[in-house]
Design an enzyme around this catalytic site. Structure first.
Site, short mmCIF file in Angstrom:
data_model
loop_
_atom_site.label_atom_id
_atom_site.label_comp_id
_atom_site.label_asym_id
_atom_site.label_seq_id
_atom_site.Cartn_x
_atom_site.Cartn_y
_atom_site.Cartn_z
N GLY A 42 0.67 -1.57 0.15
CA GLY A 42 0.36 0.18 -0.29
C GLY A 42 1.31 1.32 -0.18
O GLY A 42 0.40 2.20 -0.52
N CYS A 43 2.05 1.22 0.92
CA CYS A 43 2.87 2.31 0.79
C CYS A 43 3.49 2.77 -0.63
O CYS A 43 3.14 3.33 -0.75
CB CYS A 43 3.91 2.84 1.82
SG CYS A 43 2.59 2.60 3.75
#
Length: 152
Positions: A42-43
């Protein structure tokens, strides 16, 4: 967590390309996004999305800074591995606490402290213009860009 209209918490921290402080962006708009961990799915997606829109943020006179508690060395590796163009700041704790994103989380029934993914748009006057708590990554960078473009 600061709300729209609040003065943004002042900060100064180490960045992968040198020191980063709120004062560096006086007179400009600033996006500060907090993310949990370098090089996680996600990051990485979020960092790539903000980086892909870097030219449009620049055209809107808006700087973008991503902040996590990872080290400067980890940030540099993360940036180089994924071709990120946004500045990455390494927080030892004071900034994530000042912005109210250091929270209790739970995974598989275990509680722990971590960063809640959140984004703040700070206006030229140093006040918070918009807050996105508990961010969902898909489409987020585009939504933040639209808000930055709409902000005088």
């Amino acid at each position: 967590m600061p709300q729209p209209g609040d003065v943004a918490p002042a900060f100064s921290l180490a960045g992968d390309a040198g020191p980063i402080s709120l004062a560096d962006f006086a007179g400009r708009k600033l996006v500060v996004y907090f993310y949990p961990k370098d090089d996680t799915p996600g990051c990485t997606t979020e960092g790539k999305a903000f980086s892909a829109l870097q030219a449009q943020f620049d055209a809107a006179d808006t700087a973008v800074v991503g902040i996590s508690r990872d080290s400067v060395a980890a940030h540099a590796k993360f940036r180089n591995k994924h071709g990120l163009t946004v500045a990455l700041g390494s927080d030892e704790g004071a900034v994530t606490e000042a912005f109210g994103v250091w929270v209790e989380k739970s995974m598989y029934g275990k509680k722990y402290m971590g960063i809640e993914r959140a984004t703040f748009l700070i206006g030229r006057d140093g006040r918070v213009a918009r807050v996105w708590p508990k961010v969902k990554v898909p489409g987020h960078a585009e939504e933040v860009l639209a808000a930055a473009q709409a902000l005088a």
